[in-house]
Each structure stands twice: as C-alpha cells, then as structure tokens.
Scaffold this motif. Sequence first.
Motif, PDB file in Angstrom:
ATOM      1  N   VAL A 697       0.824  -1.205   0.000  1.00 27.99           N
ATOM      2  CA  VAL A 697       0.000   0.000   0.000  1.00 27.99           C
ATOM      3  C   VAL A 697       0.861   1.259   0.000  1.00 27.99           C
ATOM      4  N   ALA A 698       0.492   2.197  -0.873  1.00 27.36           N
ATOM      5  CA  ALA A 698       1.019   3.564  -0.799  1.00 27.36           C
ATOM      6  C   ALA A 698      -0.119   4.439  -0.293  1.00 27.36           C
ATOM      7  N   PHE A 699       0.178   5.285   0.708  1.00 31.45           N
ATOM      8  CA  PHE A 699      -0.862   6.158   1.264  1.00 31.45           C
ATOM      9  C   PHE A 699      -0.496   7.604   0.985  1.00 31.45           C
ATOM     10  N   VAL A 700      -1.495   8.382   0.525  1.00 29.64           N
ATOM     11  CA  VAL A 700      -1.285   9.791   0.200  1.00 29.64           C
ATOM     12  C   VAL A 700      -2.122  10.626   1.152  1.00 29.64           C
ATOM     13  N   GLY A 701      -1.490  11.523   1.934  1.00 21.74           N
ATOM     14  CA  GLY A 701      -2.212  12.347   2.895  1.00 21.74           C
ATOM     15  C   GLY A 701      -1.502  13.649   3.153  1.00 21.74           C
ATOM     16  N   ASP A 702      -2.142  14.503   3.967  1.00 21.77           N
ATOM     17  CA  ASP A 702      -1.563  15.822   4.205  1.00 21.77           C
ATOM     18  C   ASP A 702      -1.660  16.307   5.644  1.00 21.77           C
ATOM     19  N   GLY A 703      -2.462  15.672   6.491  1.00 21.93           N
ATOM     20  CA  GLY A 703      -2.701  16.194   7.829  1.00 21.93           C
ATOM     21  C   GLY A 703      -1.907  15.478   8.905  1.00 21.93           C
ATOM     22  N   ILE A 704      -1.889  16.079  10.103  1.00 23.37           N
ATOM     23  CA  ILE A 704      -1.240  15.441  11.252  1.00 23.37           C
ATOM     24  C   ILE A 704      -1.885  14.093  11.522  1.00 23.37           C
ATOM     25  N   ASN A 705      -3.204  14.035  11.309  1.00 23.23           N
ATOM     26  CA  ASN A 705      -3.904  12.775  11.542  1.00 23.23           C
ATOM     27  C   ASN A 705      -3.472  11.683  10.570  1.00 23.23           C
ATOM     28  N   ASP A 706      -2.801  12.071   9.478  1.00 24.32           N
ATOM     29  CA  ASP A 706      -2.334  11.087   8.504  1.00 24.32           C
ATOM     30  C   ASP A 706      -0.955  10.534   8.845  1.00 24.32           C
ATOM     31  N   ALA A 707      -0.267  11.136   9.824  1.00 25.39           N
ATOM     32  CA  ALA A 707       1.117  10.739  10.106  1.00 25.39           C
ATOM     33  C   ALA A 707       1.273   9.250  10.416  1.00 25.39           C
ATOM     34  N   PRO A 708       0.444   8.665  11.306  1.00 21.15           N
ATOM     35  CA  PRO A 708       0.602   7.227  11.554  1.00 21.15           C
ATOM     36  C   PRO A 708       0.378   6.384  10.305  1.00 21.15           C
ATOM     37  N   ALA A 709      -0.631   6.734   9.497  1.00 21.54           N
ATOM     38  CA  ALA A 709      -0.913   5.968   8.274  1.00 21.54           C
ATOM     39  C   ALA A 709       0.222   6.113   7.276  1.00 21.54           C
ATOM     40  N   LEU A 710       0.783   7.312   7.161  1.00 18.18           N
ATOM     41  CA  LEU A 710       1.908   7.538   6.247  1.00 18.18           C
ATOM     42  C   LEU A 710       3.104   6.687   6.651  1.00 18.18           C
ATOM     43  N   ALA A 711       3.331   6.553   7.950  1.00 16.75           N
ATOM     44  CA  ALA A 711       4.458   5.750   8.425  1.00 16.75           C
ATOM     45  C   ALA A 711       4.193   4.255   8.288  1.00 16.75           C
ATOM     46  N   GLN A 712       2.939   3.834   8.490  1.00 16.22           N
ATOM     47  CA  GLN A 712       2.596   2.413   8.399  1.00 16.22           C
ATOM     48  C   GLN A 712       2.626   1.903   6.966  1.00 16.22           C
ATOM     49  N   ALA A 713       2.237   2.735   6.016  1.00 15.63           N
ATOM     50  CA  ALA A 713       2.161   2.304   4.621  1.00 15.63           C
ATOM     51  C   ALA A 713       3.530   1.879   4.118  1.00 15.63           C
ATOM     52  N   ASP A 714       3.535   1.006   3.121  1.00 11.21           N
ATOM     53  CA  ASP A 714       4.805   0.612   2.506  1.00 11.21           C
ATOM     54  C   ASP A 714       5.510   1.835   1.918  1.00 11.21           C
ATOM     55  N   VAL A 715       4.722   2.763   1.396  1.00 16.45           N
ATOM     56  CA  VAL A 715       5.249   4.049   0.945  1.00 16.45           C
ATOM     57  C   VAL A 715       4.263   5.138   1.374  1.00 16.45           C
ATOM     58  N   GLY A 716       4.740   6.110   2.155  1.00 14.22           N
ATOM     59  CA  GLY A 716       3.911   7.241   2.553  1.00 14.22           C
ATOM     60  C   GLY A 716       4.190   8.424   1.649  1.00 14.22           C
ATOM     61  N   ILE A 717       3.143   8.993   1.068  1.00 13.32           N
ATOM     62  CA  ILE A 717       3.293  10.134   0.157  1.00 13.32           C
ATOM     63  C   ILE A 717       2.509  11.301   0.749  1.00 13.32           C
ATOM     64  N   ALA A 718       3.202  12.396   1.093  1.00 11.32           N
ATOM     65  CA  ALA A 718       2.559  13.545   1.729  1.00 11.32           C
ATOM     66  C   ALA A 718       2.411  14.693   0.748  1.00 11.32           C
ATOM     67  N   ILE A 719       1.283  15.385   0.855  1.00 12.89           N
ATOM     68  CA  ILE A 719       1.056  16.588   0.081  1.00 12.89           C
ATOM     69  C   ILE A 719       1.870  17.709   0.710  1.00 12.89           C
ATOM     70  N   GLY A 720       2.693  18.377  -0.072  1.00 12.10           N
ATOM     71  CA  GLY A 720       3.585  19.409   0.460  1.00 12.10           C
ATOM     72  C   GLY A 720       2.889  20.600   1.049  1.00 12.10           C
ATOM     73  N   THR A 721       1.626  20.821   0.678  1.00  7.25           N
ATOM     74  CA  THR A 721       0.871  21.932   1.242  1.00  7.25           C
ATOM     75  C   THR A 721       0.265  21.567   2.588  1.00  7.25           C
ATOM     76  N   GLY A 722       0.507  20.355   3.048  1.00  7.34           N
ATOM     77  CA  GLY A 722      -0.053  19.899   4.317  1.00  7.34           C
ATOM     78  C   GLY A 722       0.834  20.249   5.492  1.00  7.34           C
ATOM     79  N   THR A 723       0.642  19.544   6.611  1.00  9.74           N
ATOM     80  CA  THR A 723       1.367  19.852   7.833  1.00  9.74           C
ATOM     81  C   THR A 723       2.790  19.318   7.795  1.00  9.74           C
ATOM     82  N   ASP A 724       3.656  19.947   8.617  1.00  9.46           N
ATOM     83  CA  ASP A 724       5.048  19.507   8.694  1.00  9.46           C
ATOM     84  C   ASP A 724       5.143  18.080   9.196  1.00  9.46           C
ATOM     85  N   VAL A 725       4.266  17.712  10.118  1.00  8.51           N
ATOM     86  CA  VAL A 725       4.319  16.362  10.678  1.00  8.51           C
ATOM     87  C   VAL A 725       4.033  15.320   9.607  1.00  8.51           C
ATOM     88  N   ALA A 726       3.024  15.569   8.775  1.00  3.02           N
ATOM     89  CA  ALA A 726       2.713  14.629   7.696  1.00  3.02           C
ATOM     90  C   ALA A 726       3.899  14.509   6.756  1.00  3.02           C
TER      91      ALA A 726
END
Length: 820
Positions: A697-726
């Motif tokens: 799984v690759a997960f794409v997110g932008d919020g602080i609430n996405d941080a655990p999912a981004l780390a758990q995914a095989d590849v975490g993809i963050a939107i640059g306009t989102g939070t620093d934590v994501a």
Amino acid sequence: MAALKTLTLELENLSCASCVGRAERALHAVEGVDTAPVNLATETARVSFAAPANTESLATALDRAGYPARRDTVVLDVFSMSCAACVGRVERMLKATPGVLDARVNLASERAFVTFLTGSVTPEALSAKITKAGFPTIPRADSSTTGPRNKADEARVLKRKALLAAALTLPVLVIEMGGHLYPPFHHWVMHNIGQATSHWLQLIMTTLVLFGPGRLFFAKGIPALAHGAPEMNALVALGASAAYLYSLVSMLVPVALPPGTANVYFEAAAVIVTLILVGRWMEARAKGRTGEAIRALVELAPDEATVEVEGRMITRPVAQVITGEVIVIRPGERVPLDAEVTEGESLVDESMITGEPVPVAKTTGSAVTGGTVNGTGALKARVTAVGPDTMLSQIVRMVEDAQGARLPIQALVDRITAVFVPVVIAVALLTVAIWLSFGPNPALGLALVAGVSVLIIACPCAMGLATPTSIMVGTGRAAQLGVLFRQGDALQALQSVDVVAFDKTGTLTEGKPSLTSFKVDKGEDENTLLAMIAGAEAQSEHPLAEAILTGAKARGITPAKVEAVQSETGFGLSATVDGKRLLIGSQQFMAREGVPLSDLVDRADPLRGEGQTVFFAAVDGRLAALIGVADPVKTDTARALQALHAEGKKLAMITGDDPATAAAIADQLGLDHVVAGVIPGEKLQTIADMQAKGQRVAFVGDGINDAPALAQADVGIAIGTGTDVAIEAADVVLSSGALSGVVNAFDISRRTMSNIRQNLFWAFGYNVALVPVAAGVLYPLWGVLLSPMLGAGAMAASSVLVLTNALRLRFIRPVLEERP
C-alpha cells in the motif's frame, strides 16, 4: 507461555546489512527472545521477548556483539515517600519496567536516578507509572530525553571530512591522471616538478587522506576483519591500503617488484576514501530526518497549562497537571491535555485529529484533545488523560511503531556487499597462494601484483556508485517535477505497490470550503438575498462564513448592513436587515424556529449526494434560499487517478470525513474502495489490514492525523501543502500539492530502479569478467598479467560508465504531459 514484552532500542555502530545481521543474531541468541528485527535506516532494534530474557541480558548481548544499545539517565522528583518501604517499592517498580537497567531512589532528596536504554521507555512514562502507584512524580527537564537522536552533528563532521579529503585528493588525481588524459601535461609535470617530487607530493597528500579523514574506515574495518566479520569498511580499508602500500613499495623499493610493475596508484587509494566519505555524509543527512516527525508531534503540545485551583488561575508545567484538575483554555490557545469541557462554548480546530478544515463546536460535556487549537471562546475543562494516555502521545507511539517496523525490502547493495566482501578477500588470498605455489620466477613479485590487482579492480566503487548515483539523479529530477523522495527505499518500494490509498480533505480536495450552490425560492431576488446573507456572515466566526463571503465577492455582491447578529453555536445565526428578520442555519434550526418548509428542502438532497454541506436562509419566517458549501475536488485529481488506474493500481480513500460525503466523492472519482469516519489509529489499522492480505500500500495524505498511516504504509506520500508532521512522516513529498506528482513518483521509481539494475548488472559483469583476469587466468595461455595500473584504470572506467548511465535520468518528462 509468559506474555511477550516489546522494547525499541537505539543501537550504535550499525553501518551495513552485515552489521544488521550480526546484531539480530546476537539478540536471537538470548533465550526468551521471540523476534528482534533491526532497522538500519533508523538504527533501532524492536525486540519481543519473555523470561528468562530481560533488559540486562539484551543489553549485554548487544555490548558483546559490538552494537551497544544507547543508554540515558533521568532524574525524577518523587513525592509522598515517607520511609524505606516506600523507597523499596518505587525502586522495584522502576527496575521492573522494560528498558530500565538500574534505578536508585534517595529518600532524603526525594529523587530517583534511573538508567534506561534509549528509545525503550520515556521519563514521562516512568513518571506516570510511579504517580499512578501513589507517589506523584515529575521528570527533571534538564535530564529527560527530548525525542529521537539528532544526527546533524554527525553529518557536519562527515561533511568536513569529505570536503577535506576531496581537497587533498584533487591534486593527486590531477597530477597522476591528468598526464594520462593529456600527455603534454605529463611532460610539463616531468619537466617542472619531476617524477620523484611528483610521487612524494602524492604520497604526502594520500597519507593525509588515509590517516586523516579516512581513518574511520581503518578504525572500524580492521577490527571487523580481525573478528572474522568483514564488511564494507574492511574492504575499503583493504583496497585503499593495498593501493597505498603497493605504491609505497614501488616508490621506495622498486627492485622488490618484477620489472615494469613498479607503478604508483596513490590516486586510487585517495579516490576510494573520498567517494565513500561523500556517500557516508549523504547517508547521515538522510538519517538525520528520521526523527523529525516525532519531534514535530511532541512540540504540538504546550509546555504549560493554566490550572484553576480554589478559584485562582495558576500557570503550571503540563507534566505537573494530574487527571481531574480543571484547566482554563483561552481563545487562540492550544489545548494542553485531553479534557472534558465543563464551562464555555467555542469552536476548536481539530484538523490534527480529523483532518477536516472545519472547526468543531464545543460546549459543556464535549471532549477536547491536547494539541488542538481553541477558537474565539474561552473554555474550562476537566483533564481526562495525561502523559502517555493522551491522544497526541498515542499518535506519537503509532508513528514510532510504524517507522520502527522492519521494511521487507532491504538495501540491495548492502545485501550484496555482505557476500561480496569476504569473497573478494578470499579470491585475493587464493590468487597469492596459487602464484606462490605454481607461478614462475619471480613468483613472489607476480603473486603480489596479482593479489593487489584483484583487490584494486574488485574495489566496489562501481558497485557502490550504482545505487546512490541513480538515486541522486533520479530524485534530483523528481524534485524538479515536484516530487521529493525523503527515503531512497521508497524508490524501490513503489515498484511493488498494489493499492494507492488517499486521504480526502486537502489531498483529493482543495481542503478549503467554498460556496458551490445558491438557490432561491420563487419570487426572491438572488443578489439581494446573497447580499443579506453575506452581511450577516461577515459578523460570524463560523468557518463556513468565509466561504460564503468569498463566494459573494466572486459574484460581485457587496455585503448588506445588518444589525443584531446573534449566533447559536452548532445551529445557526439570526440578524436584522432593513427591518427584516434573517435566519441562517440548518434544516433543524429552521424547524425549531417554526419556519415552514418548501420545495427547497427537496432540492437539498441531490446536493448532499454530491458531498455538499447544505443549510438554509429564511426572511421574516419564510424559507427563501438554499446554500451549498463544499470542499471542491482538485482540478488535476481525476486525471491523475485515471493515470494510476491505467497502470493497474487499485485506488482507495481512507478518511475521517462523513461517510455520505466520502461516498459521493468516491463515486465522482471512480475509486475502488472507501473507508470513512475513521480516527488516526483506524486509518493505520485499515492499511495494516490491507497489508495482512498481501497487498502493498502507498498512502497519500496531508494532515497530522495522517502521520501514523503515512508511516505504516509501505510508501507514505505527503502533500507538500499539508502539515510539517505529515511531511516528516512520509517517504515521498509532493511539493506542489498536485496529485499528478503521485503519477510522476511511480514513473520516476520505475525508471530509476531500471537504471540501478543496469548499473548493478555492469558492476557485476565488470567484476565477474575482470577479477579472473586480474588473478592471472590468461597468463598461462598468453602471458598476460593485468597490472594494478590497468586495474585502477578499469575501475575508473566502470565508475564513469555507471555515472554516465545514471545521468540519463535527468531527461525524464512528466507522465501526464507525455500522454495525449
């Protein structure tokens, strides 16, 4: 069977896959250890164990293996101890905590001195445990840990060493290789400097490189060799020292070598050390970012809280606040701890938990979460959770757990090197032995030439450059296209992704509400009504008010002057406009105010089906207008998703938003699977469930609430306009915020991995073909013995070929631009 305990330990001296293997074997050798994966990227081991294994036996095993777990010490202020029995109880509880090596408690000073393994437990967790037992405990700020170790200092040291080595190596390279590339320069050197002086200059410079910046390879490689566990440092040390010592013999005692073989290869020794130092510097810089996500999360929580004590407001450190105390949260402040509102009304921005841009109304009885931001109202709340029990602490733990998990794909070059290094050394020794046993006179000289040639030609320069150069060029080009790879592993992991999962708000959508629908009842003037509504909303603090005002201005509407605006949190507002009573709010609000319903209510259902938030306006008790506000889908989202579908990827949405809204967006975009209404932990669990079914799984997110999912995914993809934590928790960041970057990331991954495979094929082919030649297999037939000078030339040529091939990645074009 005893219940398993789990510890996360930070290890020292990890440098390659062979180190990881030895550390894991040392841990597994301890009786009672169940699993012990070691993560090279984060330099951590996550050990699951039961008795008779304990913290001390694990630490001892790692110490003996040469990869000690880092220690830390904390001083705790412990109150309410009255006798030696209290001291004994506190000591026993501390020592029984997994991760604690030693604990000493002083009754007179009311302090506990605790030594523990870094990463296994926190001072806050220790304090919470003792406090719960009836001894209020506070960690001293000057002795507590502050999160993951910062590797910036290590990177700075390696940078200085790499730059110094490069400055010393450049003259050696120019003097020696310049003459080969441009013969007139060789004649100039011979005429103005002389061969002897040239060799002495190269000797001095190379000696400074090897015993200055390059000393670390010998300091680590030679002991590893002595322990029978050679690794990359050992081969670098052997290769560099072989070239150096051979050159030294050629320069000082040339008669010891066969005629025609006395040549200097100082540049080979210096270049080997310099190139690998540069690689180590880059690696330290990348590792330095692994802990920033957790530090950013920790920094969300305020350091102090305002506590109400007997009617007085007292500012106190958050660590000293206990469950049940009442805290005061002023407008604009961050909520210090999880609590339940006891007095006041306000809107609280919970985007760090829900990912949604709309603040949530809070009244008496509502729960507020530490780290969220209070709006314009003052609140009083009773603390319900402190320390490790808060939502923020749980999110931190989830990020740590996901980041510390063992990746299924290890660095390819490290795995190869684990076998390659001892094989090369064995081949070199075997070569010398065969020449000494069966070679013609002078057998010793020929044996030394062949053995040194094998070490020089097999030095893993091309193999070492194959992966990092492709990653450097590929990720550099990716950055130009708005795709930032924070972890090189993501380039490889993207290749096997089956499912691409997206958060909704701020990822698939703009993340900012806008006025999407405005419908009026028969006989009403649209512009007049919108002006009245905009005038009322201009005095409202509701987050959707800005969407209406912006929409009105976009239509050229000037807000009307209104009076007596009154807001009812969670329902709507009322106002007076030109003597008319204006109501704006939900359908329930209209019914409560006795406003008769009209066909506007029926026209609202299709809008809700499209994911819009609908509310109404009434004038003098008559329903007059329907207002629809929604978070619009980004303009490039549909095209990007179509491109991913075309590549055979399954697409999913995992969001904390309302299920009906999520389903509407999913239908609009043609997504394959939707999971809605979930909190951060459930997002992580949803991804874990997919992985349990064998899906990557690759997960794409932008919020602080996405941080655990981004780390758990095989590849975490963050939107640059989102939070620093994501962003810090992700492997890949889309700097532009456009989802076309996801498509580009997959394309760059495919091309870069193909380039790496080409480079490795050449590096292997080069060694397979030339190592036997260097060993002398052609000598019995044609009398050909490859000299170290030619070996160094071949090694340089292989590196140039690898670099040239990698540079082709500079010309990658954006995928969506290439398609008609």
